[in-house]
Write a protein that holds these residues in place. Structure first.
Motif, PDB file in Angstrom:
ATOM      1  N   ILE A 156       0.819  -1.207   0.000  1.00  0.00           N
ATOM      2  CA  ILE A 156       0.000   0.000   0.000  1.00  0.00           C
ATOM      3  C   ILE A 156       0.858   1.264   0.000  1.00  0.00           C
ATOM      4  CG2 ILE A 156      -0.217  -0.012   2.525  1.00  0.00           C
ATOM      5  CD1 ILE A 156      -2.809   1.258  -0.044  1.00  0.00           C
ATOM      6  N   CYS A 157       2.016   1.196   0.641  1.00  0.00           N
ATOM      7  CA  CYS A 157       2.863   2.387   0.752  1.00  0.00           C
ATOM      8  C   CYS A 157       3.561   2.738  -0.560  1.00  0.00           C
ATOM      9  CB  CYS A 157       3.863   2.223   1.886  1.00  0.00           C
ATOM     10  SG  CYS A 157       3.030   2.015   3.491  1.00  0.00           S
ATOM     11  N   ASP A 158       3.487   1.841  -1.553  1.00  0.00           N
ATOM     12  CA  ASP A 158       3.992   2.169  -2.888  1.00  0.00           C
ATOM     13  C   ASP A 158       3.185   3.310  -3.510  1.00  0.00           C
ATOM     14  OD1 ASP A 158       5.937   0.218  -2.722  1.00  0.00           O
ATOM     15  OD2 ASP A 158       4.725  -1.304  -3.731  1.00  0.00           O
ATOM     16  N   VAL A 159       1.966   3.489  -3.038  1.00  0.00           N
ATOM     17  CA  VAL A 159       1.142   4.606  -3.521  1.00  0.00           C
ATOM     18  C   VAL A 159       1.809   5.940  -3.177  1.00  0.00           C
ATOM     19  CG1 VAL A 159      -1.090   5.781  -3.261  1.00  0.00           C
ATOM     20  CG2 VAL A 159      -1.000   3.281  -3.362  1.00  0.00           C
ATOM     21  N   PHE A 160       2.527   5.977  -2.061  1.00  0.00           N
ATOM     22  CA  PHE A 160       3.181   7.196  -1.604  1.00  0.00           C
ATOM     23  C   PHE A 160       4.633   7.302  -2.097  1.00  0.00           C
ATOM     24  CE2 PHE A 160      -0.284   6.431   1.308  1.00  0.00           C
ATOM     25  CZ  PHE A 160      -0.806   7.695   1.539  1.00  0.00           C
ATOM     26  N   ASP A 161       5.080   6.323  -2.858  1.00  0.00           N
ATOM     27  CA  ASP A 161       6.472   6.281  -3.336  1.00  0.00           C
ATOM     28  C   ASP A 161       6.534   6.807  -4.769  1.00  0.00           C
ATOM     29  OD1 ASP A 161       9.067   5.755  -4.049  1.00  0.00           O
ATOM     30  OD2 ASP A 161       9.041   3.638  -3.460  1.00  0.00           O
ATOM     31  N   LEU A 162       6.687   8.122  -4.894  1.00  0.00           N
ATOM     32  CA  LEU A 162       6.721   8.750  -6.216  1.00  0.00           C
ATOM     33  C   LEU A 162       8.042   8.514  -6.940  1.00  0.00           C
ATOM     34  CD1 LEU A 162       5.063  12.181  -5.341  1.00  0.00           C
ATOM     35  CD2 LEU A 162       4.041  10.323  -6.666  1.00  0.00           C
ATOM     36  N   GLU A 163       9.067   8.149  -6.214  1.00  0.00           N
ATOM     37  CA  GLU A 163      10.370   7.923  -6.836  1.00  0.00           C
ATOM     38  C   GLU A 163      10.407   6.587  -7.562  1.00  0.00           C
ATOM     39  OE1 GLU A 163      15.082   7.634  -5.532  1.00  0.00           O
ATOM     40  OE2 GLU A 163      13.668   8.714  -4.248  1.00  0.00           O
TER      41      GLU A 163
END
Length: 366
Positions: A156-163
């Motif tokens: 789920i935290c990949d949603v917040f990983d713009l890099e």
């Protein structure tokens, strides 16, 4: 508006004259693939069984609380039955805007005689709520994003990983789910999310995390928007209801996959507005008895990947009515999909929704 008034007036005249004109019943739901599944599983069979009834589909469920408050204030209830999420049912019940239901008297027993209250069990989260489906809000992502270098989001935290996963995201234009995911991805333990979110500091923490991707977010209000945004390549990853993503992936054959991690389980079902005439209320209760029986809830799962709310319906879930594929693996409750789920807290949101809605809209405007 004039046309609607004319239709209502002519219907009233026909009923008063005792003629055989069709009686309109306005049923409010969410639109898209979900309303289509209800139409196929419930509305059409009911109208075939009751040729004097004409069901009008209204797609205003997202605004149900505000609109029912306004109708009640005006003393003019134009809706007969409303599909709402569980937390909204609790709010409407608490405010006296929905009818209390005796589930065992009003609804059909299971085929083996099990009373409706036992068949639905803990999913009856309010005396006014008639459960219909278990669904989840989760993410879909495009599988053909060159910039991702062959990687795919699985957390789920990949949603917040713009890099690692650059590109536009789509998130719902309300605090529910977004605040929870933000705290989870800012280090808050799953069991502590709502305790933290109760505090001013916790709310600020959630907004700060959402700030980190705000410039890359397209905000949606209707469940059909994210599937369209994904299909049009306007976003690379986006949240919506799992049934909408099922339609996009399996029916439309788009290059999209599901991210089930931290999917948020929720309930959806019916409320009967308070203030209906006795005749309208009887008509609605007859429909509900039909539309929420064991077979009908199982039938809905032929058209969309939401789990039926009755325990007795689950064994009857089979293949998709048109695609012929087994529907069980596409349900949010399937063990392979439910390895890491987040259970939505209905009562918490019933208490805090109005306050956080206002804060969320203010944050959006900044």
């Amino acid at each position: 508006m004039k046309l609607k008034t004319m239709v209502l007036a002519s219907t009233a005249l026909a009923m008063a004259a005792g003629t055989a004109f069709a009686q309109d019943m306005t049923i409010v739901s969410w639109g898209g693939a979900y309303s289509a599944s209800q139409n196929n599983a419930y509305h059409k069979p009911y109208m075939e069984k009751n040729p004097g009834i004409n069901i009008i589909n209204d797609e205003s469920s997202a605004e149900a609380v505000a609109k029912l408050r306004a109708m009640n204030e005006a003393g003019n209830i134009t809706w007969d039955l409303v599909d709402v999420v569980a937390s909204d049912a609790i709010r409407l019940c608490d405010e006296g805007l929905a009818l209390e239901i005796d589930h065992d008297k009003a609804l059909a027993a299971a085929p083996d005689g099990t009373p409706a209250s036992e068949d639905f069990g803990d999913l009856i989260v309010s005396g006014c709520f008639i459960p219909q489906i278990v669904y989840s809000t989760t993410f879909g992502y495009r599988t053909d994003v060159d910039e991702w270098g062959g990687k795919t989001p699985d957390d789920i935290c990949d949603v917040f990983d713009l890099e690692t996963f650059p590109g536009k995201r789509s998130l719902e234009k309300r605090p529910i789910n977004n605040m929870e995911w933000a705290l989870l991805c800012d280090g808050v333990a799953k069991a502590d999310v709502y305790d933290v979110l109760e505090t001013e500091e916790g709310q600020a923490q959630a907004f700060a995390k959402l700030d980190s991707i705000k410039d890359s977010v397209v905000w949606w209000s209707a469940g059909a928007e994210t599937p369209q945004l994904l299909a049009d390549k306007e976003v690379v990853i986006g949240s919506t209801y799992n049934g909408r993503l099922f339609a996009l992936i399996e029916e439309q054959k788009q290059p999209v996959a599901m991210l089930w991690d931290a999917q948020v389980f929720d309930l959806d079902g019916w409320i009967v507005p308070a203030g209906l005439s006795e005749e309208r209320q009887q008509r609605v209760m007859d429909y509900l008895n039909f539309a929420t029986d064991t077979q009908r809830l199982a039938d809905q799962a032929k058209y969309i990947s939401y789990g039926p709310a009755r325990q007795s319906s689950a064994p009857l879930v089979g293949k998709h009515a048109e695609l012929g594929i087994d529907m069980a693996p596409h349900m949010p409750t399937d063990p392979a999909n439910a390895k890491n789920t987040f259970l939505y807290n209905y009562e918490w949101w019933a208490d805090y929704r109005d306050d956080l809605d206002a804060k969320f809209q203010a944050w959006l405007a900044q």
